[in-house]
Each structure stands twice: as structure tokens, then as C-alpha cells.
Design an enzyme around this catalytic site. Structure first.
Site, PDB file in Angstrom:
ATOM      1  N   CYS A  12      36.405  -7.500 -46.968  1.00  0.00           N
ATOM      2  CA  CYS A  12      36.935  -7.839 -48.161  1.00  0.00           C
ATOM      3  C   CYS A  12      37.164  -9.439 -48.244  1.00  0.00           C
ATOM      4  CB  CYS A  12      38.356  -7.261 -48.439  1.00  0.00           C
ATOM      5  SG  CYS A  12      39.621  -7.510 -47.479  1.00  0.00           S
ATOM      6  N   GLU A 130      51.260  -4.921 -41.907  1.00  0.00           N
ATOM      7  CA  GLU A 130      51.425  -5.349 -43.546  1.00  0.00           C
ATOM      8  C   GLU A 130      52.862  -4.871 -43.861  1.00  0.00           C
ATOM      9  OE1 GLU A 130      49.815  -4.808 -48.057  1.00  0.00           O
ATOM     10  OE2 GLU A 130      48.354  -5.044 -46.336  1.00  0.00           O
ATOM     11  N   THR A 168      48.508  -3.044 -49.631  1.00  0.00           N
ATOM     12  CA  THR A 168      47.517  -3.300 -50.364  1.00  0.00           C
ATOM     13  C   THR A 168      45.994  -2.384 -50.170  1.00  0.00           C
ATOM     14  OG1 THR A 168      46.582  -5.115 -48.806  1.00  0.00           O
ATOM     15  CG2 THR A 168      47.936  -5.837 -50.599  1.00  0.00           C
ATOM     16  N   CYS A 206      44.791  -3.797 -53.359  1.00  0.00           N
ATOM     17  CA  CYS A 206      43.762  -4.441 -53.450  1.00  0.00           C
ATOM     18  C   CYS A 206      42.828  -4.036 -54.529  1.00  0.00           C
ATOM     19  CB  CYS A 206      43.212  -5.070 -52.168  1.00  0.00           C
ATOM     20  SG  CYS A 206      41.622  -6.088 -52.170  1.00  0.00           S
ATOM     21  N   SER A 234      42.288   1.102 -38.280  1.00  0.00           N
ATOM     22  CA  SER A 234      41.947   0.644 -39.534  1.00  0.00           C
ATOM     23  C   SER A 234      42.494   1.742 -40.504  1.00  0.00           C
ATOM     24  CB  SER A 234      40.472   0.392 -39.916  1.00  0.00           C
ATOM     25  OG  SER A 234      40.486   0.109 -41.296  1.00  0.00           O
ATOM     26  N   SER A 235      43.676   0.983 -41.276  1.00  0.00           N
ATOM     27  CA  SER A 235      44.272   2.012 -42.264  1.00  0.00           C
ATOM     28  C   SER A 235      43.277   2.338 -43.560  1.00  0.00           C
ATOM     29  CB  SER A 235      45.361   1.367 -42.871  1.00  0.00           C
ATOM     30  OG  SER A 235      46.009   2.266 -43.967  1.00  0.00           O
ATOM     31  N   ASN A 236      42.788   1.199 -43.747  1.00  0.00           N
ATOM     32  CA  ASN A 236      41.611   1.043 -44.972  1.00  0.00           C
ATOM     33  C   ASN A 236      40.542   2.172 -44.765  1.00  0.00           C
ATOM     34  OD1 ASN A 236      38.933  -0.570 -45.627  1.00  0.00           O
ATOM     35  ND2 ASN A 236      39.899  -0.130 -47.148  1.00  0.00           N
TER      36      ASN A 236
END
Length: 298
Positions: A12, A130, A168, A206, A234-236
Site C-alpha cells: 500500500c 498500530e 486501518t 484504509c 501480517s494482520s492485513n
């Protein structure tokens, strides 16, 4: 077998910005030791690439060892709580803040509502970097929840004005479900609160992360199987993997090329390779090349 790489996968813009800042300092380095506080990104292959250029990783436990050194320390895209900035200042380290601007803006909004007396609720993972930063800007006086039925929902004071934000990188639909659940729980604030809008919802996911959902679903359905490449922390990555697997049950998660089982490819016509917003495109291409070379040698 046709192999396709998801063009919408990859970093990103916030991650791109952070890595660009770090690489610029690495390239211009004039004898300084360059550190990042915590893993710069939740992807081990990208970390290895930057370490080869001279980047070192520090943590909160060993940061004091840098005192007195000619060292520069970076705050990564996830951000940090105010206490970290104070600690770095006390150690007289050269600080470069590479926090994603969206995360910085989120921290400022949380602080604004906290200062106005609102009860802060955050959809996210309590120990994610975060969220640790967000907790820091409101003196850890917030309720962090991961789902509508999270036990932590019981900690919400139904008599206090409340506002909900989101980490996010979380899932949009889950956020909407949580917000709807809280609207029912706090409906008396909405309908009869003493101040205007005593319960507010702030979608701070996001747009790049959320915007990938539709393309990712199509990519997953257009291919016989999916290789989802991401760091396990990785959370995303976990969120996007779940989207893929909900569309295509032949979705396989790997962090490293060595984890590929070539039996997965028996009898298929198309393979799709995608990843998280922390997965570099160069590594997706490397995965494709490895598969092609291996298959041609069989």
C-alpha cells in the site's frame, strides 16, 4: 498451467512511503548505524532485502543499548505511542518518523475525542503495533474489540458517550457489523443523549486495503487455485487470505517459496498468485519464476 500474478497486490502507499524513506537514508548513510524500531514490515523477505542494505532492527527492550552511538532510529508505518518518542528523545537518538500519515491522522482523531470525554472503542487487535500506538494516545483508556461478540464489548459503559474507530488494516464488513451491534447497545445515546451525537462511528479502515476486496474476490474466482503469499504476522494478510478462501476453497497460504507443495497443482489449468499489502511484488514474481522452473524440470 497458466500462472497469473494479481496486479492489485503489493505494498500500500503507506508502506511504500516508509520503505522509500528508509532506503533513501540507507543510500545516503554517512557512517551512521540505521535502525528501525520493530520489524519494518510484516514480511520476512523484504526485511532480509533491507538488512542486506544495512538496516538493523531494534526493539523496546534493547533500545537503551543504542545510547551514545552514532545511530538513527526509524518509527515504522504502524506508528508508536507518545511514550516511545519520549524514550527516544531521552536516549538522544536521531529520530526519523516514518509513520503512515493515515495512522498519524487516526491517532490525532482518537486523542481529540478522548479529550472531549468520549469513551473510545477501537476495532482491532489489542497487541498489534498500530493499536498499541492508539492505546498510548488515550492513556490506554479504550476498549479494543475484534468482533461483535467479543467479551470486551461488556467493558463498554452504556451510559457514557462513545465513538468507535478501526485499525486501518481490518475487515470492512466486520467493522460495519460491530458498529451496528453497538448502535443497538447504545441506542439510548443516539435517541436521547444529552449532547449531540453521543454515539459516533468513524470508519478509519484504509481505503486501499478495503478497495482491494472486490478485485481480490474476482481474482480468486477466476483461477483454479490461489497461492496467498504473506508474512504470518501480517494482520492485513490474514484478513485478505480469508477473503480469498471464502471465494476459492483451494487457497493456500505460504510465507516462503519452500512451503509450496507441488501436489496442489495436479490437474489444474490456472494458478493465481497474490498477497498482502506488506508483500512485495518482486517476491510474487520470484514465486512465479520458481514454480515455472520447477515444473519445467519435472
Amino acid at each position: 498451467m497458466n500462472i497469473h500474478i494479481d496486479d492489485s497486490a503489493g505494498f500500500c502507499w503507506g508502506v511504500v512511503r516508509t520503505i522509500d524513506i528508509v532506503e533513501k537514508h540507507l543510500d545516503e548513510n554517512k557512517g551512521e548505524e540505521i535502525y528501525v524500531l520493530g520489524d519494518i514490515i510484516h514480511n520476512p523477505r523484504e526485511i532480509e532485502r533491507l538488512e542486506a542494505k544495512g538496516l538493523k532492527t531494534a526493539n523496546h527492550d534493547n533500545m537503551k543499548e543504542l545510547e551514545g552511538k552514532n545511530a538513527k532510529i526509524f518509527i515504522r508505518a504502524h506508528g508508536e505511542p507518545p511514550s516511545t518518542y519520549k524514550k527516544i528523545q531521552n536516549l538522544n537518538l536521531n529520530l526519523v518518523d516514518a509513520t503512515c500519515p493515515l495512522v498519524t491522522a487516526l491517532q490525532k482523531r482518537v486523542r481529540k475525542y478522548y479529550d472531549r470525554g468520549y469513551q473510545v472503542i477501537v476495532y482491532g487487535k489489542r497487541e498489534h503495533p498500530e493499536i498499541v500506538g492508539i492505546r498510548g494516545v488515550c492513556n490506554d483508556e479504550c476498549v479494543v474489540i475484534k468482533s461483535p461478540d467479543d467479551e470486551a464489548v461488556k467493558l463498554i459503559d452504556p451510559e457514557k458517550p462513545a465513538v468507535i474507530f478501526s485499525q486501518t488494516t481490518m475487515n470492512k464488513q466486520t467493522y460495519l457489523n460491530i458498529a451496528e451491534t453497538l448502535k443497538d447497545k447504545l441506542s439510548h445515546l443516539i435517541d436521547g443523549g444529552e449532547i449531540e451525537q453521543d454515539f459516533q462511528t468513524k470508519d478509519t479502515i484504509c481505503k486501499y486495503v478495503h478497495g482491494r476486496d472486490e478485485n481480490l474476490r474476482k481474482f480468486a474466482s477466476d483461477n483454479d487455485i490461489i497461492l496467498f503469499v504473506a508474512g504470518r504476522n501480517s494482520s492485513n494478510g490474514k484478513s485478505l487470505f480469508n477473503i480469498c478462501s471464502s471465494v476459492n476453497d483451494k487457497t493456500f497460504f505460504i510465507e516462503d517459496i519452500k512451503e509450496i507443495d507441488y501436489k496442489w497443482f495436479d490437474g489444474i489449468n490456472s494458478l493465481g498468485i497474490t498477497g498482502a499489502t506488506s508483500t512485495p511484488q518482486w517476491y510474487l514474481k520470484k514465486v512465479k519464476e520458481c514454480i515455472e522452473d520447477t515444473i519445467s524440470s519435472l
